[in-house]
Design an enzyme around this catalytic site. Structure first.
Site, PDB file in Angstrom:
ATOM      1  N   TYR A 133      80.710 -11.454 -25.666  1.00 51.43           N
ATOM      2  CA  TYR A 133      79.500 -11.804 -25.096  1.00 51.43           C
ATOM      3  C   TYR A 133      78.772 -10.978 -25.606  1.00 51.43           C
ATOM      4  CZ  TYR A 133      82.792 -13.399 -20.873  1.00 51.43           C
ATOM      5  OH  TYR A 133      83.903 -13.825 -20.318  1.00 51.43           O
ATOM      6  N   TRP A 171      87.838 -17.694 -13.199  1.00 50.47           N
ATOM      7  CA  TRP A 171      85.546 -17.458 -13.875  1.00 50.47           C
ATOM      8  C   TRP A 171      85.110 -18.728 -12.471  1.00 50.47           C
ATOM      9  CZ3 TRP A 171      82.938 -20.733 -16.919  1.00 50.47           C
ATOM     10  CH2 TRP A 171      83.737 -21.167 -17.256  1.00 50.47           C
ATOM     11  N   ALA A 212      81.107 -22.035  -8.892  1.00 48.91           N
ATOM     12  CA  ALA A 212      79.996 -22.810  -9.690  1.00 48.91           C
ATOM     13  C   ALA A 212      79.085 -22.492 -10.164  1.00 48.91           C
ATOM     14  CB  ALA A 212      80.511 -23.761  -8.578  1.00 48.91           C
ATOM     15  N   GLY A 255      79.956 -11.957 -10.498  1.00 46.92           N
ATOM     16  CA  GLY A 255      78.257 -11.204 -11.669  1.00 46.92           C
ATOM     17  C   GLY A 255      77.311 -10.861 -10.949  1.00 46.92           C
TER      18      GLY A 255
END
Length: 342
Positions: free
Chosen positions: A55, A206, A210, A286
């Protein structure tokens, strides 16, 4: 506050809302905002944090390390991953060879500012390295105390079964898999979940929203919102593109009255939906601003009744991807040179 669940057949508990920093830390979000968001997550009861060396080409780990500095280490669960190309992306800067795994964990620990991680994950399956070599390296990391537990990401049912057997022979447990999973992407339900339930492996999923499509902000027949992930060619536009067809977006809009009836926002409904699956230990979320987490965590502990679950299927079931064969395309057959992966 956030509820906690056991991760696989282990004694480790993780927060069912887990903070992930893909495409945010070290790239889209400045360090000060990233650190403030991590601190807000802690205030809300999120204790589990997921990152990866790839990342922002290692920068995301560095930012997370800064954010958790000074926190009681024993109160956190830190997850990171190895496989994707990092650094100058040389021939051994990628994959699950013993060399890359050993160098990978040392780099991750240094960037995170810790002596160990709770969970070290194979970011994809490496077809170019013998699985025995990979699992032996993971076993050694567990014995060295650098990784307390081992997990994987986007492995097929067969790969999970083989990896689990090798781990058992080597004296450690494979306890988790990190696949994509949402109302619109259900490919793990056919094979991966039943195999995982049999083996004592949990899912850490994760993109439960979507890539933001399940928030309802993308409307059929309308331009995508300015500044959204769909406009970011570097961080996410290619991933979200397949979800932006008018039939999918029209189906998603049918979820609005379902969410209203349940007393939830559409993002909360999406996260609560994945958490209804008993094989899911955590949903990765996130955030680019601290206040975004205030609403997200309200999905923790929510039970959706059968009527709500049926209404969700009625709304989006026909556009959801369910083919288990899709799980076989997650890991590249040869090591990637450079690609953005969650």
């Amino acid at each position: 506050m956030v509820n906690y669940r056991y991760l696989g057949n282990s004694g480790l508990k993780v927060s069912e809302i887990t903070y992930g920093n893909w495409v945010t830390h070290g790239s889209q979000v400045g360090d000060a905002d990233a650190i403030a968001t991590v601190h807000r997550a802690l205030d809300l009861g999120i204790t589990s944090f997921d990152t990866a060396d790839v990342y922002a080409n290692t920068a995301a780990e560095t930012v997370l390390g800064k954010a958790i500095a000074g926190q009681r280490r024993e109160s956190l669960e830190i997850f990171t991953k190895v496989y994707m190309p990092i650094g100058p992306k040389g021939p051994n800067d990628v994959g699950l060879s013993r060399k890359h795994i050993m160098e990978g964990i040392n780099g991750s620990l240094k960037r995170l500012g810790t002596d160990y991680v709770e969970l070290y994950q194979a970011h994809r399956y490496d077809y170019e390295t013998p699985l025995e070599e990979t699992m032996q390296a993971f076993a050694d990391l567990v014995r060295q105390g650098k990784a307390l537990y081992i997990g994987v990401s986007e492995w097929t049912a067969e790969q999970l079964r083989e990896g689990h057997a090798l781990a058992k022979d080597l004296g450690f447990q494979l306890i988790s898999n990190q696949p994509q999973y949402s109302m619109l992407w259900r490919v793990i339900e056919g094979k991966v979940v039943p195999t995982s339930e049999e083996l004592g492996i949990s899912q850490i999923v994760w993109s439960p929203m979507a890539q933001g499509v399940l928030s309802g902000k993308y409307l059929p027949g309308r331009p995508v919102p300015a500044g959204s992930r769909a406009t970011d060619e570097k961080f996410g536009a290619s991933v979200i593109k397949r979800l932006l067809s008018d039939d999918v977006l029209a189906a998603v809009q049918k979820l609005k009255p379902v969410a209203d009836e349940a007393g939830l926002t559409m993002p909360q409904l999406a996260i609560a939906w994945v958490l209804q699956n008993p094989n899911v230990a955590a949903a990765l979320v996130g955030a680019s601003r601290p206040e975004q987490l205030d609403e997200t965590v309200k999905a923790s502990g929510v039970t959706l009744d059968q009527g709500t679950m049926a209404a969700i299927d009625d709304a989006v079931g026909e556009v959801a991807v369910t083919d288990p064969e899709e799980t076989y395309s997650a890991s590249p057959k040869s090591r990637p040179v450079d690609r953005l992966r969650a």
